[in-house]
Design an enzyme around this catalytic site. Structure first.
Site, mmCIF file in Angstrom:
data_model
loop_
_atom_site.group_PDB
_atom_site.id
_atom_site.type_symbol
_atom_site.label_atom_id
_atom_site.label_comp_id
_atom_site.label_asym_id
_atom_site.label_seq_id
_atom_site.Cartn_x
_atom_site.Cartn_y
_atom_site.Cartn_z
ATOM 1 N N GLY A 1 0.806 -1.221 0.000
ATOM 2 C CA GLY A 1 0.000 0.000 0.000
ATOM 3 C C GLY A 1 0.838 1.269 0.000
ATOM 4 C CB THR A 2 3.855 2.267 1.890
ATOM 5 O OG1 THR A 2 3.237 2.016 3.157
ATOM 6 C CG2 THR A 2 4.756 3.479 1.995
ATOM 7 C CG HIS B 1 -0.263 -6.572 4.990
ATOM 8 N ND1 HIS B 1 -0.518 -6.131 6.274
ATOM 9 C CD2 HIS B 1 0.160 -5.499 4.298
ATOM 10 C CE1 HIS B 1 -0.237 -4.832 6.343
ATOM 11 N NE2 HIS B 1 0.171 -4.421 5.165
ATOM 12 C CB THR C 1 13.288 -9.414 -9.589
ATOM 13 O OG1 THR C 1 14.510 -9.113 -10.270
ATOM 14 C CG2 THR C 1 12.944 -10.876 -9.780
ATOM 15 C CG ASN D 1 -5.536 4.320 8.425
ATOM 16 O OD1 ASN D 1 -5.921 5.177 7.625
ATOM 17 N ND2 ASN D 1 -4.600 4.566 9.311
ATOM 18 C CB SER E 1 -1.780 -3.402 1.045
ATOM 19 O OG SER E 1 -0.760 -4.066 1.726
ATOM 20 C CB CYS F 1 2.324 3.664 10.045
ATOM 21 S SG CYS F 1 1.781 2.387 8.929
HETATM 22 N N1 PLP Z 1 -3.134 2.883 3.406
HETATM 23 C C1 PLP Z 1 -3.904 2.496 4.414
HETATM 24 C C2 PLP Z 1 -5.292 3.063 4.540
HETATM 25 C C3 PLP Z 1 -3.427 1.583 5.352
HETATM 26 O O1 PLP Z 1 -4.202 1.216 6.383
HETATM 27 C C4 PLP Z 1 -2.111 1.082 5.219
HETATM 28 C C5 PLP Z 1 -1.536 0.152 6.226
HETATM 29 O O2 PLP Z 1 -1.832 0.233 7.396
HETATM 30 C C6 PLP Z 1 -1.340 1.510 4.116
HETATM 31 C C7 PLP Z 1 -1.890 2.411 3.236
HETATM 32 C C8 PLP Z 1 0.044 1.005 3.912
HETATM 33 O O3 PLP Z 1 0.019 -0.300 3.384
HETATM 34 P P1 PLP Z 1 1.293 -1.266 3.498
HETATM 35 O O4 PLP Z 1 1.345 -1.744 4.898
HETATM 36 O O5 PLP Z 1 1.002 -2.371 2.533
HETATM 37 O O6 PLP Z 1 2.482 -0.467 3.086
#
Ligand code: PLP
Length: 391
Positions: free
Chosen positions: A76-77, A206, A242, A156, A204, A330
């Site tokens: 996601g990031t 996970h 890769t 989130n 993402s 985070c």
């Molecule tokens: N965006 C949202 C809304 C999220 O909740 C998160 C992870 O907590 C992310 C982005 C980041 O995703 P990743 O953990 O795959 O980098």
């Protein structure tokens, strides 16, 4: 510490989910027998390429997209950073104004901050008391030089679901590119890129019982995006590196399971979450659910416990084997309080005293009861200690 607690309840599914055993089984051959690099032309490479190709087609079908619109990333990031920077960079000749929301994940907010330091102007829309962004506030913020809007599908921290298709329609009618971070929504919400009227969308794996370290960015065909990184020609020259074959195969399997089993999962998750919320709100005085209860992910309960520190609640529950969180994972470990809770403007102090409980498909009603019972005792203890307590 909590490793010795007999009963455990994992109520932090918004931070990450347990990978589904069927996903692990689908991934294993691609770490062992079919280990080629999909960019290689020999048999080993071609076999891996075929698996990635099939995964892309599977994912596209489940997201109402075509395979050419799916780009694999590390999560996601990266998808959020790429969307913000790549879409802005491809349009900087047309304007330098970007609209986002004040409640985005740091992956979007910090990408916006970086763009600001490079000469882009950012407008961050605020949420209302229910945690939702009002589409009229977007209409009012749009300027002739607005080139991009980024608004998350579901928050989130609060799990509040935003009016994404309405925002998408506004952007489409003005010819402005629209990105949504749908990382929290995948798994329990229906996601159809065309219906949502989005140009770009981050996911993402996970968060929906897939592996960590793999995600995707959907980019609608014909929407220009610049690459974030420089390197090889993978992902149609737009995302070098890769290819993560086992991760991609696992993400496709996880998405398929999430979509096919959604009704059953959502019913169970909602039952556990609703039981927990109704018990907590009725049995513990002086607490409140943050954000809309109607427009909300089925697994999320973000609750303010007045006169106690959210972090103290989290730590005491941890000692009893219950995993919850304050703010986003985070942000955990840094002292900054929740900007999301502050933005929806509840009671003063709610940004310090809120705790996120997020239920997933493996949770049971027993988990909900165990957590509600423990919470009742722990809040009482913490309030007895607190000079601020008005109980
Ligand atoms: N965006 C949202 C809304 C999220 O909740 C998160 C992870 O907590 C992310 C982005 C980041 O995703 P990743 O953990 O795959 O980098």
């Amino acid at each position: 510490m909590s490793d010795f607690v007999a009963t455990k309840a994992y109520l932090d599914n918004a931070a990450t989910t347990r990978i589904d055993r069927r996903v692990v089984d689908a991934m294993l051959p691609y770490m062992d027998s079919i280990y080629g690099n999909p960019s290689s032309l020999h048999w080993f490479g071609r076999a891996a390429f075929a698996a990635v190709d099939a995964a892309r087609a599977e994912i596209a079908t489940r997201l109402g997209a075509s395979p050419s619109e799916i780009y694999f990333t590390s999560g996601g990031t990266e998808s959020d950073n790429w969307a913000l920077r790549g879409l802005a960079s491809a349009r900087k000749a047309e304007g330098r104004h970007i609209i986002t929301t004040a409640i985005e994940h740091p992956a979007v907010l910090n990408a916006c901050r970086a763009l600001e330091s490079e000469g882009f102007e950012i407008t961050a829309l605020h949420s209302g008391p229910d945690g939702r962004i009002e589409p009229d506030s977007l209409r009012a913020a749009i300027r002739p030089d607005t080139i991009l809007v980024s608004a998350m599908f579901a928050n989130n921290e609060t799990g509040v679901i935003q009016p994404i298709s309405e925002i998408g329609r506004i952007c489409r009618s003005k010819g402005i590119v629209f990105h949504t971070d749908a990382v929290q929504a995948a798994g329990t919400e229906r996601i159809d890129a065309r219906e949502l009227c989005v140009d770009a969308l981050s996911l993402s794996a996970h968060k929906f019982c897939g592996p960590k370290g793999v995600g995707l960015l959907y980019v609608r065909d014909g929407v220009g995006i610049a690459p974030l990184m420089r390197g090889g020609s993978q992902e149609r020259n737009l995302r070098p590196g890769t290819t993560n074959v086992p991760g991609i195969v696992g993400m496709a399997k996880a998405l398929r399971l999430a979509v096919d089993e959604r009704e059953r999962n959502v019913a169970n998750i909602r039952k556990c979450r609703d039981r927990f919320v109704s018990r907590v709100l009725s049995e513990i005085p002086n607490c409140a659910l943050n954000g809309s209860s109607e427009h909300r992910l089925c697994g999320n309960a973000n609750i303010a416990f007045r006169h106690v520190e959210g972090e103290a609640v989290m730590m005491r529950l941890d000692l009893r084997g219950i995993a919850v969180s304050t703010g986003s994972a985070c942000a955990a470990g840094n002292a900054e309080k929740s900007y999301v809770i502050r933005d929806l403007g509840g009671m003063p102090g709610d940004e310090n005293s809120s705790v996120r409980f997020s239920f997933g498909k493996d949770n049971t009603v027993e988990d909900a009861d165990y957590a509600a019972d423990a919470l009742k005792e722990e809040i009482k203890i913490l309030r007895d200690w607190s000079p601020l307590s008005q109980e």
